[in-house]
Write an enzyme that holds these catalytic residues in place. Structure first.
Site, PDB file in Angstrom:
ATOM      1  N   ARG B 298       0.821  -1.216   0.000  1.00 40.07           N
ATOM      2  CA  ARG B 298       0.000   0.000   0.000  1.00 40.07           C
ATOM      3  C   ARG B 298       0.851   1.261   0.000  1.00 40.07           C
ATOM      4  NH1 ARG B 298      -5.278  -2.035   3.604  1.00 40.07           N
ATOM      5  NH2 ARG B 298      -6.108  -3.219   1.823  1.00 40.07           N
ATOM      6  N   TYR B 442      -6.716  -0.283  -6.830  1.00 42.56           N
ATOM      7  CA  TYR B 442      -6.040  -1.540  -6.461  1.00 42.56           C
ATOM      8  C   TYR B 442      -5.312  -1.431  -5.122  1.00 42.56           C
ATOM      9  CZ  TYR B 442      -1.729  -0.208  -9.262  1.00 42.56           C
ATOM     10  OH  TYR B 442      -0.622   0.365  -9.805  1.00 42.56           O
ATOM     11  N   GLU B 443      -4.957  -2.577  -4.586  1.00 40.41           N
ATOM     12  CA  GLU B 443      -4.431  -2.670  -3.207  1.00 40.41           C
ATOM     13  C   GLU B 443      -5.413  -2.073  -2.206  1.00 40.41           C
ATOM     14  OE1 GLU B 443      -2.002  -4.366  -2.113  1.00 40.41           O
ATOM     15  OE2 GLU B 443      -1.211  -4.903  -4.064  1.00 40.41           O
ATOM     16  N   GLY B 444      -6.693  -2.244  -2.478  1.00 42.40           N
ATOM     17  CA  GLY B 444      -7.721  -1.703  -1.587  1.00 42.40           C
ATOM     18  C   GLY B 444      -8.159  -0.338  -2.068  1.00 42.40           C
TER      19      GLY B 444
END
Lengths: 591, 591
Positions: B298, B442-444
């Site tokens: 992140r 992406y990545e949350g």
């Protein structure tokens, strides 16, 4: 493939319930027949064309794009565009608001806006072709001789020709005073036009048999700068004496731009090489003539923001309904399914409500402005026309500047609702984001709109439009002071209107002592004005919904969105006020 | 073709002057050699690789994209990517922060971040290949057996292989508990992995000789939901006993996605059909293992926002300097030229200063977080490590969520500076906007980051990280209370820090009585936190610039940007506070 359903209920709510359009339109000169029944039927037909014919061409048109053939110097539009344009023309849409004398239907401008919203939602890139034609029609109507109107206006109204506006040159964008294209008078009353124009939407294509270019150029005796620009008519094919098409004029596309979005719209470099042209309007008054079309053009671009946002909203709402992922924070809401849908998440509702608040608020604003166009043209008396004209001039930069910027946020949030799936081309929502990116740029960037609002509409015109608008808000607040449904809003709205007036006065004083303060405050002043403007239309929506005959769910959605807007969006005015007050010293020179 | 110049001065200012990295790093266990001289040299080399090798591949890579050949089921990357990856590997960059035991250079994480910023600015799509490898390395380091590390980590560190993370499935995105991929144990300790994964970055390509997939899947006895997920190693080519490449494993790309941006990055659908795999870590603990890599991943995505914004800023600033259009509001500034440049317009400076404020503030935040990673790993004592760990956990959702969102604004403003020219592909700035659009997803998604910040980092972890951070801000304010240069900022910063703490407490109470309040407030709480966090780093920049040995112009630019940030950006906290306090009743159900 993305959805599109013509938002007829919302359009009618804005037009008839919120804005009371029927009462206004039927009282205008020549407006007796413009009853709700008639207008409703027109909206319905436009909706069908948008849903059935245009909407399906949107994604394929983006994928295919336009093609330029160097050998023949011709542009081909994507599959389906030509057929859609034929259906559009056959339906009489090209002349919807034009005078009957030239083949039009003489419907109110607001109907042009309402139907155009749907066409633009259907396919924004495609809708630029008729939009540019509309601009050319306005110019001919206002500045053409009777002969020019008969020669050039009729075929555009009939949808056999289209139009363009040829302004920008490589070195002359926001600053048209720098333009270099020349016009040499010939012995027969015609001119030879020579120069290169860029970013010419619909500059060449295969939709129509001829193209009329309105070209800004300089006469040999022209003064330098923006006071030396004249407007010329240059047609793709020259006309024979009987008006039929003659030989090809020397006005050719040199290339088309490879763009981030609106790829189905042919954005041409246009080369004029001693092209045959005719003066329209007065010599050296071309820029002023172009500006008379500007209100309509800018309103249409604001409308594009609304149109894109509406379709993006429809799709993201649908996705949030259907996508099952995770559970509600307060326990499963769909225990029989593997997960709850996205709508159970408050943060997803936040994104959807923001889109709704912007879309519907913008629609009311734009339709209100369009109604002013109609009143300006056909109001009962000079006072009414003048009042509408001032209001319109004031609202145009807000409708263009703010609605196009909000469309960035709307399309962005719509994509965000999709998560990673929003980034995938085939899901379609990313196209709305790409298409939306042009609208804060063309027809004057947001910076230009901000400068127009604060510099021209507030300072030069002494804020007359703002005064009218504030008076209207004041009257509304007074009229609804005891209205229970409006209780949470009237106080806030009234206070903000007061603050808006005061802030404007202070700012005007500051700009008087330093003109740079204008540039330092303009952008935040534009947004500040926009958010209060939308608050006014949301308050009107709440007032209107009480009397609406719509279903309870429809009415509740309006109340909910208004409450959301006042609680969570309107506080943005604070930060813009702070930025306005910060002054130019916070924007020092950059090396 | 867009510019890119490695921002070494700004990086060094953030790293050494603002954050005092040298003093921190050299005191860490094994950090004696990590002097400024050494780190400076590393930055310089990374800058060269970014400018000379990577930056020129960015636009052509976007234009060409990746190609998938159905017949051979292989992916080809754009021209130049393979050569760039070879130079990257040969330079030892793939193992920059990895242990020497496995061939790495054991440099601090913050150097991984600082160099990666430049690689990502050079070519974001390309940089995803090494980024995914880095994630795989972290997983192997933390969860692999010693044998697995020797077998799999070494070739990745050497840049001969790359890695992937195979999490998402069509029905399981943010909600990994829904995933269905199965792992059947075989008699020899291996597993047969079967299932379909989507959105797999670097899932297949031609840059490396082998690919290591980390695949989340369910064992036969796995409980349902997120507690039944295990992690497996699946290599593209199986390994022979001696570690050399054997036969092709049954893990193939089924397609690549056609995306809005990062088109040079191969985003694959991966089909595992009884592919040979090996368990890594404990059975059913795969999700937890995946989450141990999440901080790094992140932070790297936050960094992508910074990297894109930095390059967009460089180009828009350059454009504003060179583009001549219109005159200054207070009279011509370049009277010998046909027009003034755009920099004379306060509104253009506003757009540039906003980008600067976000870019440089974000850089300080991200480097600060990266330093916590180093302290967490190699801090002098357990207390220091624990302190850093809590701070890091707290700052990750801010660094990811806020910096990626600000990158939307930065790239948007950068394009806006170009006017209509920004919409044209060949001018390059529109690619930054398209590329940036993935990083909030992406990545949350941002929603996930917001929920992580408020739900996990504040509520579950009792706000320890926030308390540490507020204590640090408090100490800073106290230490600089008498500092003349900081006089305009310390009061505001101190008051906001206090407000942040109080608002958090009140919000936590409200969420205790209704968990839905979490979702209603999280997004605005994330932004609110982010703006105060950047204010702290801007205040530190002002404090640092006094002592900096940089030129006067550099120092003035920092002061100007800080003043701009405090006056014109920081008031955004008001609107977010209003939205936080508005509560879930402003986000009612949507039908």
């Amino acid at each position: 493939m993305t959805l599109y359903k013509a938002p007829l209920d919302d359009q009618r709510f804005a037009l008839f319930d919120v804005l009371g359009a029927e009462a206004i339109l039927t009282k205008l000169q020549g407006g007796e027949g413009h009853t709700r029944d008639l207008l409703d039927a027109v909206l319905e037909e436009a909706g069908k064309l948008s849903e059935v014919v245009l909407a399906p061409t949107n994604a394929p048109g983006d994928e295919e794009g336009c093609h330029f053939d160097k050998a023949t110097r011709t542009v081909t539009t994507p599959k389906g565009f030509k057929d859609a344009f034929r259906q559009f023309s056959d339906g009489g849409w090209a002349g919807l608001t034009m005078a009957e004398e030239f083949g039009g239907q003489a419907l109110p401008s607001v109907m042009g806006i309402a139907t155009s919203e749907m066409f633009q939602s259907g396919n924004l890139a495609w809708s630029l072709y008729p939009l540019l034609s509309e601009g050319a029609c306005h110019a001919l109507e206002l500045h053409g001789t009777q002969e020019q109107k008969h020669t050039y206006l009729k075929p555009i109204v009939a949808g056999r020709w289209t139009g363009t506006m040829c302004l920008t040159e490589p070195q002359a964008g926001s600053d048209l005073g720098l333009l270099k294209t020349r016009a040499e008078p010939g012995p027969d009353g015609s001119y030879k036009i020579t120069g290169t124009k860029i970013f010419i939407s619909a500059g060449d294509h295969d939709l129509a048999e001829n193209i009329l270019h309105l070209v800004l150029a300089r006469l040999p005796d022209a003064p330098a700068g923006s006071r030396g620009i004249s407007m010329f008519i240059v047609t793709k094919y020259k006309l024979k004496a009987d008006g039929s098409l003659g030989e090809r004029n020397n006005a050719y596309p040199g290339a088309i731009e490879h763009k981030m979005g609106i790829r189905g719209s042919a954005t041409c470099v246009m080369n004029f090489d001693e092209a045959e042209g005719y003066l329209i309007g007065q010599p050296h008054k071309g820029l002023a003539a172009m500006f008379t079309m500007m209100n309509a053009a800018r309103l249409s671009v604001g409308l594009q923001g609304l149109a894109l946002s509406e379709r993006a909203l429809q799709n993201s709402l649908n996705y949030a309904r259907e996508r099952l992922q995770s559970r509600s924070l307060s326990g499963p809401k769909f225990p029989d399914k593997p997960a709850d849908n996205l709508l159970v998440q408050p943060d997803v509702r936040r994104m959807l409500l923001a889109q709704r608040a912007f879309v519907e608020g913008s629609r009311a604003l734009i339709m209100y402005a369009a109604l002013q166009t109609d009143i300006e043209a056909r109001g009962a008396d000079e006072a009414a026309r003048q009042h509408a004209s001032e209001l319109l001039a004031f609202l145009i930069p807000i409708a263009k500047g703010v609605v196009t910027e909000l469309a960035q946020e709307c399309t962005k949030e719509a994509l965000q609702v999709y998560g990673g799936h929003g980034f995938i081309v085939e899901n379609g929502v990313e196209q709305f984001v790409r298409d939306a990116r042009i609208i804060t740029l063309y027809e004057g960037t947001t910076g230009i709109q901000a400068a127009d609002l604060l510099g021209r509409k507030i300072l030069q015109l002494k804020g007359v439009g703002l005064q009218y608008f504030l008076a209207e808000i004041g009257a509304f607040c007074k009229a609804h002071a005891a209205d229970e449904a409006l209780r949470p809003y009237i106080g806030t709205l009234g206070a903000l209107a007061k603050e808006w007036g005061e802030l404007t006065l202070k700012l005007a004083q500051r700009i008087q002592s330093n003109p740079e303060e204008l540039g330092a405050a303009a952008n935040d002043y534009l947004y500040y004005s926009g958010y209060i403007t939308l608050a006014y239309f949301w308050a009107r929506a709440v007032a209107a919904v009480e009397k609406s005959t719509q279903q309870a769910e429809f009415k509740q959605a309006k109340r909910d969105t208004a409450a959301f807007y006042f609680a969570r969006i309107l506080p943005r005015t604070h930060m813009h006020k702070a930025a306005i007050e910060a002054g130019v010293e916070t924007l020092p020179a950059i090396a």
